[in-house]
Design a protein around this motif. Structure first.
Motif, short mmCIF file in Angstrom:
data_model
loop_
_atom_site.label_atom_id
_atom_site.label_comp_id
_atom_site.label_asym_id
_atom_site.label_seq_id
_atom_site.Cartn_x
_atom_site.Cartn_y
_atom_site.Cartn_z
N GLU A 1 34.61 -0.12 -8.23
CA GLU A 1 33.27 -0.31 -7.73
C GLU A 1 32.50 0.51 -6.94
OE1 GLU A 1 31.14 -3.33 -4.90
OE2 GLU A 1 31.82 -1.35 -4.39
N ILE A 2 32.51 1.44 -6.51
CA ILE A 2 31.74 2.09 -5.78
C ILE A 2 30.55 3.04 -6.33
CG2 ILE A 2 30.73 4.13 -4.37
CD1 ILE A 2 33.51 2.84 -2.28
N ALA A 3 31.51 3.15 -7.55
CA ALA A 3 30.29 3.86 -9.03
C ALA A 3 29.17 3.13 -9.91
CB ALA A 3 31.30 4.29 -9.98
N ILE A 4 29.28 1.30 -9.69
CA ILE A 4 28.58 0.79 -9.74
C ILE A 4 27.40 -0.11 -9.03
CG2 ILE A 4 28.20 -1.21 -10.69
CD1 ILE A 4 31.57 -1.32 -11.85
N GLU A 5 28.22 -0.14 -6.93
CA GLU A 5 27.55 -0.29 -6.04
C GLU A 5 27.04 0.59 -5.04
OE1 GLU A 5 25.40 -2.87 -6.38
OE2 GLU A 5 25.95 -3.89 -7.47
N PRO A 6 27.00 1.69 -5.52
CA PRO A 6 26.97 2.85 -5.02
C PRO A 6 26.54 2.25 -3.00
CG PRO A 6 25.21 3.36 -5.38
CD PRO A 6 26.11 2.46 -6.33
N ALA A 7 26.21 1.83 -2.49
CA ALA A 7 26.04 0.82 -1.25
C ALA A 7 26.28 -0.25 -0.05
CB ALA A 7 24.26 1.13 -1.19
N ASP A 8 27.69 -0.60 -1.37
CA ASP A 8 28.49 -1.23 -1.03
C ASP A 8 29.10 -0.69 0.56
OD1 ASP A 8 30.30 -3.40 0.26
OD2 ASP A 8 30.57 -3.45 -2.23
N ALA A 9 28.50 -1.01 1.32
CA ALA A 9 29.43 -0.55 2.84
C ALA A 9 31.16 -0.75 3.01
CB ALA A 9 28.48 -1.11 3.90
N HIS A 10 31.47 -2.33 2.67
CA HIS A 10 32.95 -2.68 2.84
C HIS A 10 33.71 -2.45 2.01
CE1 HIS A 10 31.56 -6.04 6.13
NE2 HIS A 10 30.25 -5.72 5.98
N ALA A 11 32.74 -1.51 1.12
CA ALA A 11 34.30 -1.30 -0.13
C ALA A 11 34.21 0.18 0.21
CB ALA A 11 33.67 -1.11 -1.64
N TYR A 12 33.56 0.78 0.91
CA TYR A 12 34.28 2.18 1.37
C TYR A 12 34.79 1.45 2.81
CZ TYR A 12 30.19 4.98 -0.82
OH TYR A 12 29.32 4.90 -1.92
N TYR A 13 34.59 0.48 3.32
CA TYR A 13 35.68 -0.25 4.58
C TYR A 13 37.14 0.04 3.77
CZ TYR A 13 37.28 -2.95 7.99
OH TYR A 13 37.93 -3.65 9.40
N ILE B 1 38.26 9.41 6.68
CA ILE B 1 37.21 9.11 8.22
C ILE B 1 35.58 9.16 7.33
CG2 ILE B 1 36.30 10.85 9.24
CD1 ILE B 1 39.05 11.55 10.53
N ILE B 2 35.49 10.21 6.31
CA ILE B 2 34.81 10.07 5.00
C ILE B 2 33.81 8.81 4.66
CG2 ILE B 2 33.60 10.84 3.33
CD1 ILE B 2 35.89 13.46 3.62
N ASP B 3 34.71 8.12 3.84
CA ASP B 3 34.93 6.46 3.95
C ASP B 3 34.04 5.73 4.90
OD1 ASP B 3 34.89 7.01 0.88
OD2 ASP B 3 36.41 5.66 0.88
N LEU B 4 34.25 5.75 5.91
CA LEU B 4 33.72 4.72 7.16
C LEU B 4 32.71 5.63 7.42
CD1 LEU B 4 37.03 4.15 8.76
CD2 LEU B 4 35.76 2.22 8.18
N THR B 5 32.07 6.87 7.75
CA THR B 5 31.63 7.74 8.18
C THR B 5 29.95 7.03 7.19
OG1 THR B 5 32.67 9.56 8.92
CG2 THR B 5 29.73 9.56 8.37
N LYS B 6 30.56 7.17 5.57
CA LYS B 6 29.07 6.32 4.72
C LYS B 6 29.01 4.55 5.15
CE LYS B 6 27.27 6.59 1.31
NZ LYS B 6 25.90 7.67 0.86
N ALA B 7 30.75 4.78 5.06
CA ALA B 7 30.04 3.11 5.65
C ALA B 7 28.69 2.95 7.05
CB ALA B 7 31.18 2.06 6.04
N ILE B 8 29.64 2.76 8.17
CA ILE B 8 27.98 3.68 9.37
C ILE B 8 27.50 4.21 8.82
CG2 ILE B 8 27.93 4.16 11.25
CD1 ILE B 8 30.96 4.29 12.01
#
Length: 209
Positions: A81-93, A120-127
């Motif tokens: 999903e992130i590959a399609i929607e790279p700015a989806d914060a909740h997917a990273y979360y 940690i990396i994914d949550l930092t990206k989401a933030i």
């Protein structure tokens, strides 16, 4: 075969596939809304075989796998999903939360490190994607938990991956994230407990008691 006939067959085939995909997605979405995640997974997986580029279906699939405690497949779905929607914060979360679960469950030190750091990396990206929302949700709380678990993991002295400096820095980062949550809600006793656990561990490691 005439071109007009061939065209008609191709159009019918395309419409038929789209209708099937929509039917599976609708059934999966309804099951997802109802909280019936096993059924949602079964239907959404069928839809994915027909159309693997439906970001919303992949999101629901990742979420359903997460709540069915199949964290590896949840990570795989959210990664697509992130590959399609790279700015989806909740997917990273949610991918981060799934990775933290796997880190806690794994008995292999290198895997534990991979999953905790990935969380940690994914949550930092989401933030970074949505810092305003991060202050109103549990992004900081969950990153604090990941930092805490990684810090405790790195401070196990009987383990070859023991690293005092990284462990200390991770616990300090955990306290900073927990403090952000506590600053927004002073009544969070659970956060106070987490901060105290980190401070107690730091005091022990630093020889303050």
């Amino acid at each position: 075969m005439r071109l007009s006939v061939l065209f008609s067959i191709l159009v019918f085939s395309t419409v038929e596939r789209a209708a099937a995909q929509n039917a599976y997605t609708r059934l999966g979405q309804q099951a997802y809304i109802d909280g019936n995640f096993k059924v949602a997974i079964a239907q959404l997986e069928k839809g994915r075989l027909i159309d693997s580029t439906d970001a919303s279906a992949l999101w629901m699939l990742g979420y359903s796998y997460f709540h069915n405690e199949n964290f590896a497949k949840s990570i795989a779905a959210f990664t697509k999903e992130i590959a399609i929607e790279p700015a989806d914060a909740h997917a990273y979360y949610y991918r981060a939360k799934a990775q933290c679960h796997l880190g806690l469950d794994s008995q292999v030190p290198t895997e534990k490190e991979k999953y905790f750091l990935g969380s940690i990396i994914d949550l930092t990206k989401a933030i970074s994607i949505n810092p305003a929302e991060a202050r109103m949700t549990s992004f900081y709380l969950n990153r604090g938990v990941a930092y805490k678990e990684y810090g405790f993991f790195r401070l196990q002295q009987n383990m070859r991956l023991y690293d005092k400096a990284r462990g200390i820095n991770s616990l300090k980062a955990a306290i900073a994230d927990f403090q952000k949550v506590l600053d927004s809600d002073r009544g969070r006793q659970d956060i106070i407990v987490l901060i105290d656990e980190c401070k107690e561990k730091l005091s022990t490691v630093l020889g303050h008691h």
